[in-house]
Design an enzyme around this catalytic site. Sequence first.
Site, PDB file in Angstrom:
ATOM      1  N   GLU A  25      48.485  59.196  28.897  1.00  0.00           N
ATOM      2  CA  GLU A  25      47.329  60.450  28.230  1.00  0.00           C
ATOM      3  C   GLU A  25      46.904  59.996  26.978  1.00  0.00           C
ATOM      4  O   GLU A  25      45.401  60.139  26.675  1.00  0.00           O
ATOM      5  CB  GLU A  25      47.944  61.537  27.610  1.00  0.00           C
ATOM      6  CG  GLU A  25      48.624  62.069  28.457  1.00  0.00           C
ATOM      7  CD  GLU A  25      49.464  61.629  29.206  1.00  0.00           C
ATOM      8  OE1 GLU A  25      50.414  61.045  28.688  1.00  0.00           O
ATOM      9  OE2 GLU A  25      49.965  61.992  30.904  1.00  0.00           O
TER      10      GLU A  25
ATOM     11  N   GLU B 255      21.930  18.111  36.071  1.00  0.00           N
ATOM     12  CA  GLU B 255      22.538  18.429  35.023  1.00  0.00           C
ATOM     13  C   GLU B 255      23.420  17.824  34.531  1.00  0.00           C
ATOM     14  O   GLU B 255      24.181  16.460  35.400  1.00  0.00           O
ATOM     15  CB  GLU B 255      23.236  19.241  35.490  1.00  0.00           C
ATOM     16  CG  GLU B 255      22.788  21.128  35.995  1.00  0.00           C
ATOM     17  CD  GLU B 255      23.162  22.195  36.771  1.00  0.00           C
ATOM     18  OE1 GLU B 255      24.000  21.533  37.783  1.00  0.00           O
ATOM     19  OE2 GLU B 255      23.178  23.038  37.065  1.00  0.00           O
TER      20      GLU B 255
ATOM     21  N   SER C  30      34.613  21.746  46.158  1.00  0.00           N
ATOM     22  CA  SER C  30      34.518  21.112  45.037  1.00  0.00           C
ATOM     23  C   SER C  30      32.789  20.363  45.411  1.00  0.00           C
ATOM     24  O   SER C  30      31.922  20.832  45.580  1.00  0.00           O
ATOM     25  CB  SER C  30      36.083  19.655  46.158  1.00  0.00           C
ATOM     26  OG  SER C  30      37.128  20.186  45.781  1.00  0.00           O
TER      27      SER C  30
ATOM     28  N   CYS D 113      63.997  27.050  30.841  1.00  0.00           N
ATOM     29  CA  CYS D 113      65.831  27.160  31.371  1.00  0.00           C
ATOM     30  C   CYS D 113      65.760  28.171  29.888  1.00  0.00           C
ATOM     31  O   CYS D 113      65.489  28.364  28.231  1.00  0.00           O
ATOM     32  CB  CYS D 113      66.160  25.737  31.038  1.00  0.00           C
ATOM     33  SG  CYS D 113      68.235  26.281  31.040  1.00  0.00           S
TER      34      CYS D 113
ATOM     35  N   ARG E 161      38.575  28.997  38.733  1.00  0.00           N
ATOM     36  CA  ARG E 161      38.469  28.813  40.175  1.00  0.00           C
ATOM     37  C   ARG E 161      39.392  28.214  40.940  1.00  0.00           C
ATOM     38  O   ARG E 161      39.485  28.399  42.286  1.00  0.00           O
ATOM     39  CB  ARG E 161      37.860  27.005  40.031  1.00  0.00           C
ATOM     40  CG  ARG E 161      37.524  26.457  41.546  1.00  0.00           C
ATOM     41  CD  ARG E 161      36.920  24.760  41.319  1.00  0.00           C
ATOM     42  NE  ARG E 161      36.745  24.376  42.764  1.00  0.00           N
ATOM     43  CZ  ARG E 161      38.075  23.865  42.973  1.00  0.00           C
ATOM     44  NH1 ARG E 161      38.953  23.264  42.531  1.00  0.00           N
ATOM     45  NH2 ARG E 161      37.927  23.383  44.423  1.00  0.00           N
TER      46      ARG E 161
ATOM     47  N   LYS F  71      27.851  16.647  34.250  1.00  0.00           N
ATOM     48  CA  LYS F  71      28.805  17.524  34.448  1.00  0.00           C
ATOM     49  C   LYS F  71      29.749  17.523  33.280  1.00  0.00           C
ATOM     50  O   LYS F  71      30.486  16.056  32.193  1.00  0.00           O
ATOM     51  CB  LYS F  71      29.685  16.251  35.312  1.00  0.00           C
ATOM     52  CG  LYS F  71      30.662  16.238  36.368  1.00  0.00           C
ATOM     53  CD  LYS F  71      31.071  14.754  37.331  1.00  0.00           C
ATOM     54  CE  LYS F  71      32.447  16.084  37.838  1.00  0.00           C
ATOM     55  NZ  LYS F  71      33.938  16.013  37.373  1.00  0.00           N
TER      56      LYS F  71
ATOM     57  N   CYS G 210      67.807  24.663  36.470  1.00  0.00           N
ATOM     58  CA  CYS G 210      67.145  24.061  34.861  1.00  0.00           C
ATOM     59  C   CYS G 210      68.342  22.797  36.036  1.00  0.00           C
ATOM     60  O   CYS G 210      69.480  22.593  35.927  1.00  0.00           O
ATOM     61  CB  CYS G 210      67.892  24.263  34.096  1.00  0.00           C
ATOM     62  SG  CYS G 210      68.605  23.306  32.170  1.00  0.00           S
TER      63      CYS G 210
ATOM     64  N   TYR H  63      46.203  56.596  26.295  1.00  0.00           N
ATOM     65  CA  TYR H  63      45.376  55.689  26.388  1.00  0.00           C
ATOM     66  C   TYR H  63      44.282  56.464  27.062  1.00  0.00           C
ATOM     67  O   TYR H  63      42.330  55.565  26.202  1.00  0.00           O
ATOM     68  CB  TYR H  63      45.867  54.687  27.560  1.00  0.00           C
ATOM     69  CG  TYR H  63      45.359  54.075  28.318  1.00  0.00           C
ATOM     70  CD1 TYR H  63      45.025  52.171  27.104  1.00  0.00           C
ATOM     71  CD2 TYR H  63      44.130  53.582  29.119  1.00  0.00           C
ATOM     72  CE1 TYR H  63      43.804  51.639  27.763  1.00  0.00           C
ATOM     73  CE2 TYR H  63      43.664  52.877  29.497  1.00  0.00           C
ATOM     74  CZ  TYR H  63      43.178  51.704  28.946  1.00  0.00           C
ATOM     75  OH  TYR H  63      42.289  50.591  29.519  1.00  0.00           O
ATOM     76  N   ASP H  64      43.974  57.048  27.322  1.00  0.00           N
ATOM     77  CA  ASP H  64      42.067  57.709  28.138  1.00  0.00           C
ATOM     78  C   ASP H  64      41.979  58.290  27.338  1.00  0.00           C
ATOM     79  O   ASP H  64      40.699  58.184  27.629  1.00  0.00           O
ATOM     80  CB  ASP H  64      43.091  58.718  29.215  1.00  0.00           C
ATOM     81  CG  ASP H  64      43.768  58.174  30.381  1.00  0.00           C
ATOM     82  OD1 ASP H  64      43.418  56.983  30.795  1.00  0.00           O
ATOM     83  OD2 ASP H  64      43.769  58.776  31.341  1.00  0.00           O
TER      84      ASP H  64
HETATM   85 ZN   LIG Z   1      69.508  24.378  31.353  1.00  0.00          ZN
END
Ligand SMILES: [Zn+2]
Length: 650
Positions: A30, A90, A68, A388, A113, A92, A372, A32-33
Amino acid sequence: MTSNEIMSLANTILYHKRKYYDGEPEISDEAYDSLEEKLRKLDPVNPVLFIVGTPEGGKITHDVPMLSCQKALDVEEVLKWSQGYDLFIEYKIDGLSLSLTYNEGRLVQAATRGNGVTGDDTTIVTMKLKSIPKTIPVRERIFIRGEIFIHLSEFQRINALGTESYSSPRNLAVGTIKQKDLSLLDKRKLEFFAFELIGFEEDKTLSEKANLLQEWGFQIAKIESLTTPSKENLSAIFLKTKREREILDFEIDGLVLKYNKADERNRAGMTAHHPKWMIALKFESKGKITTINDITWQLGRTGVLTPVAELTPIDVSGAMIRRATLHNREFVETLDVAVGDQVMVIRSGDVIPKITSVERKGQNLVTLPKECPSCGFLLIKEGVNLVCKGQDCKEREIQKIRHWIKTIDIKGLGLKNIEKLYDSGYLKHFSDLYDSRLTETKLVSLLGKNGSKIYQNIQQSRSLPFQLFLAGLGIESLGLQMGRILAKYFNSWDELESAKISQLVTIEGVSDLTAGYIIEGIHDPSLGKALLDKGVSISITQDRSRSAKSAKNDLLNFIGKKTQEHSKAYFNEDHDLGKKRSIYVTGKVPEMTKKDIKDFLEKNNYEWASLTKSLDLLVTGEKPGSTKLEKAKKYGIPIKTWDEFQAELP
Ligand SMILES: [Zn+2]
């Protein structure tokens, strides 16, 4: 209400929208609105009100795939491809490709992309970019594609702040777009070149479409349009652009050439991979191509894993290169690089090996580790990294201990000895160094007769200058340079501990993000507090009455002063105060004149000497002289970049 207040209201809405999508809402729906309602009344056409409600950080499928670009080896190949058609040429740009969607005249969506079919949703971030028009004078649903980049001058300005350093303008642009700190977008100026308009005036030439884009407020990267291409005029344009490259304020890596006329583009069509009416001609690279034999993931003290490519050894401008960093998870995924691929390796600034592109794909797909390598804990994606978060991760703890020992310079405790002590159970955390259990007798029994000397070295490190103490904690974004800045602003640990984010961000060079890391780290009871509890003390000396000069001189003086005051405490024999170490600096150091550099060296007990056999160190700035580098290599003189050199100063 002023336009400033409207902007701040719009920013508040963006902030809460972001929090909501991150699953961490701070206000009710509410509330937020009602914010949106308020903005709608004040500024019914504010772009923030028109964002399509896809979750930030989600994926967007491109309506038209972003293909590409095929590459030509040389001008001859371009000429053959051109079939004599009119060309539109143009720059690059070495940036980040973005696809913008406009509907009913408004920007409604933006995406990277990605893999060409789906990209990352960057709508909220893009709404904040001043270089992208939020409205255009056509109502059709159209797509505008282009490249986000950052000016070299802006790149240097941001890197000179010293809080975060980026290896290239492209990485800085990508980093700014992808991180979560929206406030950075107010502090960093990102640019956008539009290079394609889709879904509108499709029968027009590219020159005409480019004019249209310019009328709508976009910047374009056009060099020229060329009728009847020949080997001579193509070569001339290529050479001219190569010269321009040296003076442009943004990075380009070649030309992009396209058929200018619509019917010729339509006839050419496309493959699944690239349109046939477009080709790139890149400037030749100084790099070499080699194969990736393995990718190892190295765990750092913050839990972040850094991928490193193990290469088939290759000579690149005079040095044998065996390994090169792949930076982070995202770099690996974006570059689409895997074991068995052939990659281009260059030496950036002629020193640090860097992988710039995949030249030929091997058999393998990109793979990321799931667990890990040290503790087996499941890895999580955090920003661009794999991290980790295991509670009992040996390698990570050892890296933290090592970081502390290296930063404050305790002699005799290399990796082997740290591991021995860790395995013995007497050094599980860096504060254990100062624990009463780690007696001289214990150290001798664990490490042999050197244990006595090491014990003394540890005891001598119980009192530390503020900036060293801070830098040793291993807090993200808090290195020696930031440590010095904080030590200048705060008189004690307690003062820093009670600082608010709002206070930190007023300090030059401290972003919201950095301030957040610092506050979080300072309040982590396992870091600074753990050391203070074990009796480590901070020695503060600061002359508050010194005359106020320019901020830079002030800082330089300060560094010099601190260095002299505290040098005895942590300088080893090599840094004997009586004997100045000799340095030669080649290339430009941003924001510093030769005199600045000389003063800086002087204050840190170094002297600028000529490049002879007896030189202690060669330091490289931007565009270092290649003959100097060769000479230094021939004499076996160590070489460091200016950043590395500065980072190691006490
Ligand atoms: Zn670790």
